[in-house]
Design an enzyme around this catalytic site. Structure first.
Site, mmCIF file in Angstrom:
data_model
loop_
_atom_site.group_PDB
_atom_site.id
_atom_site.type_symbol
_atom_site.label_atom_id
_atom_site.label_comp_id
_atom_site.label_asym_id
_atom_site.label_seq_id
_atom_site.Cartn_x
_atom_site.Cartn_y
_atom_site.Cartn_z
ATOM 1 N N LYS A 40 0.840 -1.201 0.000
ATOM 2 C CA LYS A 40 0.000 0.000 0.000
ATOM 3 C C LYS A 40 0.879 1.257 0.000
ATOM 4 O O LYS A 40 2.076 1.188 0.323
ATOM 5 C CB LYS A 40 -0.914 -0.014 1.226
ATOM 6 N N ARG A 77 -10.764 -0.167 14.367
ATOM 7 C CA ARG A 77 -10.420 0.686 13.238
ATOM 8 C C ARG A 77 -11.164 0.181 12.005
ATOM 9 O O ARG A 77 -12.120 0.789 11.567
ATOM 10 C CB ARG A 77 -8.900 0.702 13.034
ATOM 11 N N TYR A 134 16.061 30.566 8.641
ATOM 12 C CA TYR A 134 14.868 31.266 9.112
ATOM 13 C C TYR A 134 14.846 31.350 10.640
ATOM 14 O O TYR A 134 15.155 30.377 11.331
ATOM 15 C CB TYR A 134 13.602 30.530 8.667
ATOM 16 N N MET A 143 11.773 24.707 2.850
ATOM 17 C CA MET A 143 11.004 23.891 1.903
ATOM 18 C C MET A 143 11.885 22.996 1.038
ATOM 19 O O MET A 143 11.596 21.822 0.840
ATOM 20 C CB MET A 143 10.142 24.790 1.006
HETATM 21 C C1 PLP Z 1 -0.441 -1.754 6.899
HETATM 22 C C2 PLP Z 1 -1.056 -3.052 7.263
HETATM 23 C C3 PLP Z 1 -0.286 -4.230 7.321
HETATM 24 C C4 PLP Z 1 1.220 -4.200 7.268
HETATM 25 O O1 PLP Z 1 1.688 -3.776 8.520
HETATM 26 P P1 PLP Z 1 3.235 -3.609 8.870
HETATM 27 O O2 PLP Z 1 3.242 -3.185 10.282
HETATM 28 O O3 PLP Z 1 3.770 -2.568 7.953
HETATM 29 O O4 PLP Z 1 3.888 -4.935 8.635
HETATM 30 C C5 PLP Z 1 -0.956 -5.440 7.493
HETATM 31 N N1 PLP Z 1 -2.293 -5.482 7.643
HETATM 32 C C6 PLP Z 1 -3.068 -4.367 7.641
HETATM 33 C C7 PLP Z 1 -4.537 -4.491 7.831
HETATM 34 C C8 PLP Z 1 -2.472 -3.121 7.476
HETATM 35 O O5 PLP Z 1 -3.232 -2.008 7.479
#
Ligand code: PLP
Length: 348
Positions: free
Chosen positions: A35, A130, A244, A292
Site C-alpha cells: 500500500k 479501526r 529562518y 522547503m
Molecule cells: C499496513 C497493514 C499491514 C502491514 O503492517 P506492517 O506493520 O507494515 O507490517 C498489514 N495489515 C493491515 C490491515 C495493514 O493495514
C-alpha cells in the site's frame, strides 16, 4: 544536479521477505503489503521483485492502488484491498479481479449485490476498533458469508510491535473465537505479529514495514539510501546565525553546507536542529530550521566540503531518523519526496 538520489535496494527487500517468511512454518504463506506505493518506495518495482521470488498474495489500502498493481503483476497474484468494497468501486474490483476485505454489513451487502460470485475476504474487528466487522454483526452475517465462500478471514493487531503487551493475547483469543472451525484461510499477523510467534501466524501473514527495513523487524537488511547534494558551503564567524528565525548561532568558527532537500521532500520540519547527516561514518548535525527545499548542516569537523551528505543509509536507518524527528519509520518512508531521483539496485 541538485536533485537528491534515493537508492532502493530491491535485493534487500527480497532478502527481508525471505527472512520474515523463514519465521513462520513452511505451510504458512507469506504475503506482502505494498500500500501507499510500497511505503513510498515504488509499488511496481517492489511488487515485481517480490513476485519474482514467489510472493503470491499482495495487499493494498485502496481499490485504485490495486488496479495499478494488477497491470504490473498480471492476472495471477491475489490482490487484497484492506478498505474493502466501497460504493462505486464494483467496476474497479470486478474488472481488475481485486479481492476486497469486506469490513461491515453494508460492504457485505454491497459486494453480494453488485459482484455475486466474485472473490472476497472478510476483515473482522478483534479489538482495534479501526477496520472490520464487529463481533455482534459477525454472528448474524456468518452463515450467509460462509455460504458465499470467502477466500480469507483476517484481522489486525493494535499492539504487535510490543511483544509483551497484553492486547496481543486478547486479540488472538478474540480472533480464534470468531473464526475457529470455519475452515477458511485466516490471517492475523503483519510484521509485528510474525515476530510474536507461531500462534499468531495462521495461514497467511501480511508483512509491510519489515520488508522495507523498519522496526519492529530488528534483523532487517537496509533498503534505502538517501544522498543529498551540497549546493554550497560557507565559513561563519562565531555569533553569526543560520536560516529562518536565526534559530542556530555559531559558537565557534564554523563551516555550514546548504543541502538540496527540505520539508517539501519529506524531511519534516520537526527535524530542525535535531537530525544528523552523514559523510561516510562522520556525523554532521542539521542546524537551523528545515526549509522547503533546503537544509543547513554543520560540516566544520569534515576535512573538506563533500559533494553530498547521506540522511538515510548504512550509518542511519529510517528508525534512527524517525526517532530524531519524533515519529516512526513508516512516516519517514511514506513521506519520501517525489522530487528524489529513485534508483533501483538489486545488490543482494
Ligand atoms: C499496513 C497493514 C499491514 C502491514 O503492517 P506492517 O506493520 O507494515 O507490517 C498489514 N495489515 C493491515 C490491515 C495493514 O493495514
Amino acid at each position: 544536479m541538485s536533485r537528491a538520489t534515493l537508492t532502493i535496494d530491491t535485493g534487500a527487500i527480497a532478502a527481508n521477505w525471505r527472512a520474515l517468511d523463514a519465521r513462520s512454518a513452511a505451510q504458512v504463506e507469506t504475503g506482502a503489503v505494498v500500500k501507499a506505493d510500497a511505503y513510498g518506495l515504488g509499488a511496481a518495482r517492489v511488487a515485481k521483485a517480490l513476485a519474482s521470488i514467489g510472493v503470491r498474495s499482495f495487499f493494498v489500502a485502496l481499490a485504485e492502488e490495486g488496479t495499478e498493481l494488477r497491470a504490473t503483476l498480471g492476472p495471477k497474484p491475489m490482490i487484497g484491498v484492506f478498505s474493502g468494497h466501497m460504493a462505486g468501486d464494483a467496476a474497479l474490483i470486478g474488472e481488475h479481479t481485486l479481492t476486497p476485505m469486506l469490513n461491515s454489513p453494508e460492504q457485505v451487502q454491497r459486494h453480494f449485490a453488485h459482484l455475486p460470485g466474485h472473490p472476497f475476504g472478510i476483515q473482522l474487528d478483534s479489538g482495534m476498533n479501526r477496520l472490520g466487522i464487529e463481533p455482534a454483526d459477525w454472528t448474524g452475517l456468518r452463515q450467509a458469508v460462509m455460504q458465499a465462500r470467502p477466500d480469507l478471514i483476517m484481522s489486525h493487531l493494535a499492539c504487535a510491535d510490543e511483544a509483551d503487551h497484553p492486547m496481543n493475547a486478547r486479540q488472538l483469543a478474540a480472533f480464534r473465537d470468531l473464526t475457529n472451525g470455519l475452515g477458511v484461510a485466516r490471517s492475523l499477523a503483519a510484521t509485528g505479529g510474525i515476530l510474536l510467534g507461531a500462534d499468531y501466524h495462521f495461514d497467511l501473514t501480511r508483512p509491510g514495514i519489515g520488508l522495507y527495513g523498519g522496526a519492529p523487524f530488528q534483523d532487517a537488511s537496509d533498503v534505502v539510501r538517501l544522498s543529498l547534494p551540497v549546493i554550497q558551503a560557507r565559513a561563519l564567524s562565531p555569533g553569526e546565525t543560520v536560516g529562518y528565525g536565526n534559530s542556530w548561532q555559531a559558537a565557534r568558527p564554523s563551516r555550514i553546507a546548504t543541502v538540496a532537500a527540505g520539508y517539501a521532500d519529506g524531511l519534516i520540519r520537526a527535524m530542525s536542529g535535531r537530525a544528523t547527516l552523514w559523510a561516510g561514518q562522520v556525523p554532521c548535525p542539521l542546524v537551523g530550521r528545515v526549509s522547503m527545499d533546503l537544509i543547513t548542516v554543520d560540516i566544520t569537523d569534515l576535512p573538506e566540503t563533500p559533494e553530498s551528505l547521506d540522511i538515510l543509509g548504512p550509518a542511519q536507518g529510517v528508525d534512527a531518523l524517525a526517532e530524531a524527528a519524533g515519529t516512526i519509520g513508516y512516516e519517514i518512508l511514506t513521506g519520501l519526496g517525489r522530487r528524489y531521483a529513485r534508483r533501483y539496485e538489486a545488490a543482494a
